[in-house]
Motif scaffolding. Structure first.
Motif, mmCIF file in Angstrom:
data_model
loop_
_atom_site.group_PDB
_atom_site.id
_atom_site.type_symbol
_atom_site.label_atom_id
_atom_site.label_comp_id
_atom_site.label_asym_id
_atom_site.label_seq_id
_atom_site.Cartn_x
_atom_site.Cartn_y
_atom_site.Cartn_z
ATOM 1 N N ALA A 31 -19.686 -34.999 -45.469
ATOM 2 C CA ALA A 31 -19.938 -36.094 -44.423
ATOM 3 C C ALA A 31 -20.734 -37.075 -45.797
ATOM 4 N N ALA A 32 -21.532 -36.586 -46.527
ATOM 5 C CA ALA A 32 -22.264 -37.492 -47.607
ATOM 6 C C ALA A 32 -21.249 -38.092 -48.483
ATOM 7 N N MET A 33 -20.267 -37.518 -48.783
ATOM 8 C CA MET A 33 -19.380 -38.178 -49.744
ATOM 9 C C MET A 33 -18.698 -39.214 -48.952
ATOM 10 N N GLU A 34 -18.407 -39.351 -47.621
ATOM 11 C CA GLU A 34 -17.884 -40.207 -46.810
ATOM 12 C C GLU A 34 -18.879 -41.463 -46.675
ATOM 13 N N GLU A 35 -20.358 -41.083 -46.459
ATOM 14 C CA GLU A 35 -21.251 -42.109 -46.040
ATOM 15 C C GLU A 35 -21.526 -42.951 -47.473
ATOM 16 N N LEU A 36 -21.213 -42.317 -48.657
ATOM 17 C CA LEU A 36 -21.363 -43.087 -49.833
ATOM 18 C C LEU A 36 -20.850 -44.308 -50.065
ATOM 19 N N ALA A 37 -19.675 -44.403 -49.168
ATOM 20 C CA ALA A 37 -18.877 -45.483 -49.140
ATOM 21 C C ALA A 37 -19.656 -46.712 -49.176
ATOM 22 N N VAL A 38 -20.764 -46.813 -48.257
ATOM 23 C CA VAL A 38 -21.536 -47.789 -47.786
ATOM 24 C C VAL A 38 -22.290 -48.545 -49.127
ATOM 25 N N LEU A 39 -22.341 -47.686 -50.186
ATOM 26 C CA LEU A 39 -22.850 -48.004 -51.577
ATOM 27 C C LEU A 39 -21.806 -48.941 -52.268
ATOM 28 N N GLY A 40 -20.451 -48.564 -52.081
ATOM 29 C CA GLY A 40 -19.556 -49.097 -53.022
ATOM 30 C C GLY A 40 -18.194 -48.331 -52.858
ATOM 31 N N THR A 41 -17.185 -48.175 -53.845
ATOM 32 C CA THR A 41 -15.883 -47.528 -53.616
ATOM 33 C C THR A 41 -16.144 -46.315 -54.154
ATOM 34 N N VAL A 42 -15.889 -45.176 -53.376
ATOM 35 C CA VAL A 42 -15.891 -43.937 -53.927
ATOM 36 C C VAL A 42 -14.432 -43.361 -54.518
ATOM 37 N N THR A 43 -14.150 -43.427 -55.904
ATOM 38 C CA THR A 43 -13.032 -43.610 -56.556
ATOM 39 C C THR A 43 -12.654 -42.104 -57.094
ATOM 40 N N ALA A 44 -13.657 -41.274 -56.958
ATOM 41 C CA ALA A 44 -13.146 -39.690 -57.347
ATOM 42 C C ALA A 44 -14.252 -38.737 -56.837
#
Length: 166
Positions: A31-44
């Motif tokens: 869930a945290a991996m998904e939430e980190l998208a608020v800080l930028g683009t999760v590329t990997a």
């Protein structure tokens, strides 16, 4: 500070406590991996691994790593990570204690960084298999600016069998 030139960050994630909404630690990390998208683009994203506890904790951890492209500067990224931790119920108690979510800024594309609140690379990077294994999976060629060694090389050093004494 917003408007900063785009940077790439390597972030380590860990959890060893259930969350009332997300459930067991591996689900918290997911869930945290998904939430980190608020800080930028999760590329990997790395795989999520079960790892033994460190320090006084007795509960096993779920650990992973992500690469994030962001317009945030390092201190703003740290503040964002701390906000996400807080939203997941993280409270600062004791060092290495049980936690719902731990997010550590490990490396960034700008090399070394130091301020009162933040030091990059993360000081524990070279000796932490639970950080290096997932990081190597998604960013093995990245170099630790302190040692000049790649994440793959640092991970290999931790897993290398020691020779027999003569």
């Amino acid at each position: 500070m917003r408007g900063y030139l785009s940077s790439t960050y390597l972030v380590a994630l860990g959890s060893n406590r259930r969350h009332h909404r997300y459930g067991p630690p591996a689900n918290v990390v997911r869930a945290a991996m998904e939430e980190l998208a608020v800080l930028g683009t999760v590329t990997a994203r790395s795989a999520i691994r079960a790892t033994p506890p460190m320090g006084p904790s007795r509960r096993w951890f779920a650990n992973a790593a992500v690469v994030i492209e962001s317009q945030l500067d390092p201190e703003a990224m740290l503040a964002g990570l701390q906000h996400v931790e807080h939203e997941f119920g993280r409270r600062k108690w004791r060092r290495w204690g049980d936690r719902v979510l731990d997010l550590d800024l490990i490396l960034w594309s700008g090399g070394s960084f130091a301020s009162k609140a933040l030091i990059i690379p993360h000081a524990g990077l070279p000796g932490r298999d639970f950080v290096l294994r997932p990081a190597r999976e998604i960013a093995g060629g990245w170099k630790d600016p302190a040692s000049g060694l790649s994440l793959a090389h640092l991970a290999a050093r931790l897993t290398k069998k020691k020779g027999q004494p003569r």
